[in-house]
Design a protein around this motif. Structure first.
Motif, PDB file in Angstrom:
ATOM      1  N   LYS A   1       0.742  -1.185   0.008  1.00  0.00           N
ATOM      2  CA  LYS A   1       0.023  -0.149  -0.118  1.00  0.00           C
ATOM      3  C   LYS A   1       0.802   1.216  -0.049  1.00  0.00           C
ATOM      4  O   LYS A   1       0.725   2.265  -0.789  1.00  0.00           O
ATOM      5  N   ASN A   2       1.848   1.257   0.612  1.00  0.00           N
ATOM      6  CA  ASN A   2       2.888   2.315   0.801  1.00  0.00           C
ATOM      7  C   ASN A   2       3.410   2.679  -0.448  1.00  0.00           C
ATOM      8  O   ASN A   2       3.763   3.850  -1.019  1.00  0.00           O
TER       9      ASN A   2
ATOM     10  N   SER B   1       0.737   4.213  -2.909  1.00  0.00           N
ATOM     11  CA  SER B   1       0.639   5.553  -2.541  1.00  0.00           C
ATOM     12  C   SER B   1       1.811   6.252  -2.982  1.00  0.00           C
ATOM     13  O   SER B   1       1.441   7.509  -3.556  1.00  0.00           O
ATOM     14  N   ALA B   2       2.950   5.945  -2.881  1.00  0.00           N
ATOM     15  CA  ALA B   2       3.986   6.736  -3.191  1.00  0.00           C
ATOM     16  C   ALA B   2       4.288   7.083  -4.824  1.00  0.00           C
ATOM     17  O   ALA B   2       4.709   8.173  -5.075  1.00  0.00           O
TER      18      ALA B   2
ATOM     19  N   GLN C   1       1.413   6.797  -6.679  1.00  0.00           N
ATOM     20  CA  GLN C   1       0.098   7.021  -7.550  1.00  0.00           C
ATOM     21  C   GLN C   1      -0.087   7.915  -8.357  1.00  0.00           C
ATOM     22  O   GLN C   1      -0.673   7.645  -9.621  1.00  0.00           O
ATOM     23  N   ASN C   2       0.710   9.110  -8.176  1.00  0.00           N
ATOM     24  CA  ASN C   2       0.520   9.948  -9.602  1.00  0.00           C
ATOM     25  C   ASN C   2       1.015   9.329 -10.642  1.00  0.00           C
ATOM     26  O   ASN C   2       0.712   9.635 -11.784  1.00  0.00           O
TER      27      ASN C   2
END
Length: 78
Positions: A44-45, A48-49, A51-52
């Protein structure tokens, strides 16, 4: 955060340091392949890191599943 390489006869193992690389250097092809992690939190981390980058590459979601060896597989979806 550690990333385990998936061992397949047709592809060399990936380095375990890949997720620590700068997410801004991610490419579309990087998200086409599954990524394997030790824990759901690590997966998940990393998602998220980056994501863009995966959104910009045309992916709109991801899934995390556990494989038969107990590792967590992060897969991006279009």
């Amino acid at each position: 955060m550690t990333k385990k390489a998936t061992a397949t006869p047709s592809k060399p193992a990936e380095q375990s340091e890949s997720p620590r690389s700068d997410p801004s250097n991610s490419t579309s092809s990087e998200f086409a392949q599954p990524h394997v992690f030790d824990s759901v939190v690590d997966a998940k981390n990393w998602a998220s890191a980056t994501q863009n980058n995966w959104l910009a590459a045309g992916y709109n979601n991801y899934t995390i599943t556990q494989n038969s060896q107990g590792f967590y597989v992060l897969t991006f979806e279009r």
